[in-house]
Design an enzyme around this catalytic site. Structure first.
Site, short mmCIF file in Angstrom:
data_model
loop_
_atom_site.label_atom_id
_atom_site.label_comp_id
_atom_site.label_asym_id
_atom_site.label_seq_id
_atom_site.Cartn_x
_atom_site.Cartn_y
_atom_site.Cartn_z
N LYS A 208 -0.96 -14.13 9.69
CA LYS A 208 -1.21 -14.87 8.44
C LYS A 208 -2.52 -15.62 8.58
CE LYS A 208 0.82 -18.08 5.13
NZ LYS A 208 -0.49 -18.71 4.83
N PHE B 48 -5.56 -6.60 2.63
CA PHE B 48 -4.20 -6.27 3.03
C PHE B 48 -3.41 -5.52 1.96
CE2 PHE B 48 -4.12 -10.88 1.84
CZ PHE B 48 -3.47 -10.76 0.61
N ARG C 244 7.14 -13.03 -6.72
CA ARG C 244 7.68 -13.39 -5.41
C ARG C 244 8.80 -12.44 -5.02
NH1 ARG C 244 5.93 -17.51 -2.72
NH2 ARG C 244 5.02 -18.50 -4.54
N LYS D 219 6.82 -14.52 4.94
CA LYS D 219 5.93 -15.27 5.83
C LYS D 219 6.77 -15.99 6.87
CE LYS D 219 5.55 -19.11 2.50
NZ LYS D 219 4.62 -19.94 1.70
#
Length: 279
Positions: free
Chosen positions: A48, A120, A190, A196
């Site tokens: 991340k 990404f 979402r 994460k």
């Protein structure tokens, strides 16, 4: 009655800048938080990055909140005609400098020479994420510019290996890991398709006031009064720099804060100010 009306009007005024930003925001895939018990074997994993999210829509670089990022013409000229999603990045622990660079209305060529666009995702492309990641690698190699790269994706066999990878990244100064389900089609909003994993939690809230400092902070701001989207208010003083205590984020500003867990009352435990949200 008047006092209640004033409070309502103040609350609406504080939320207006946030609402205006979100109306122009591009539809992006947003991560949920990794939860114990999820088997990471079906995911591709990456570091991340502590950067600025940027969508290239084929013509412009746009932030998560919908603001156009004014990059130099040479930086964007080599970008593909198709949309790509990624992070503008300077390196670990250099977010503050990056933030200053990307906020400029007139880009500084010398500063942008150090910025990399770490990709990404290929928005709207067919196939699962593993296929899109392979296509992204091919695209980066075809463009062949030093400021364009894809974020490395790797696999782990189990939760123990995932935790070892997390510890290694954090020890090296990184933020954490991202897990993207390998077979997931492209989607927005979402989703558990993207997770994460960090050694702490973070969230966003709106500044609604300033609390005066005491002792060595006398005459400056001691803490920010924050309001979450659910209306809960709390104070955060830890993490503010001396400069921010002298010139704090104004009411109506959206900020990111970090915390370890929630208390029994639902308040963030050990909350720490991280940064003003770029958008």
């Amino acid at each position: 009655m008047r006092r209640g009306l004033r409070a309502l009007l103040l609350g609406l005024a504080l939320l207006l800048p946030l609402a205006a930003t979100r109306a122009d925001a591009p539809a992006l895939l947003l991560a949920n938080v990794y939860r114990d018990g999820i088997d990471p074997a079906g995911y591709l994993v990456s570091e991340k990055l502590d950067g600025v999210r940027a969508l290239w829509d084929g013509q412009r670089l746009v932030s998560r909140g919908g603001r156009e990022i004014r990059a130099p013409a040479w930086f964007t000229a080599a970008l593909p005609a198709q949309p790509v999603d990624g992070e503008l990045w300077l390196g670990r622990g250099r977010f503050e400098r990056l933030s200053g660079i990307v906020r400029r209305e007139v880009p500084d060529d010398d500063e942008w020479r150090a910025v990399r666009y770490m990709l990404f995702e290929l928005p709207g492309a067919p196939g699962g994420f593993a296929e899109r990641a392979a296509a992204l690698r091919a695209l980066v190699r075809a463009v062949n510019r030093p400021w364009l790269a894809e974020i490395e994706q790797f696999t782990v066999v189990d939760r123990a290996e995932l935790q070892r990878r997390l510890q290694a990244v954090v020890a090296a100064g990184g933020e954490g890991l991202m897990l993207h389900r390998a077979d997931a089609p492209y989607e927005t909003g979402r989703s558990d398709a993207l997770l994460k994993l960090k050694p702490w939690l973070d969230a966003e809230a709106v500044v609604v006031g300033h609390l005066p400092g005491k002792g060595k902070y006398a005459g400056r701001v001691g803490a920010l009064r924050l309001r979450r989207p659910d209306g809960v208010e709390f104070d955060v003083g830890s993490g503010l720099s001396d400069a921010q205590r002298s010139d704090p984020p104004r009411p109506g500003t959206t900020v990111t804060y970090r915390y370890r867990a929630l208390t029994a009352r639902g308040l963030p435990r050990f909350a720490t100010f991280v940064r003003v949200r770029e958008d």
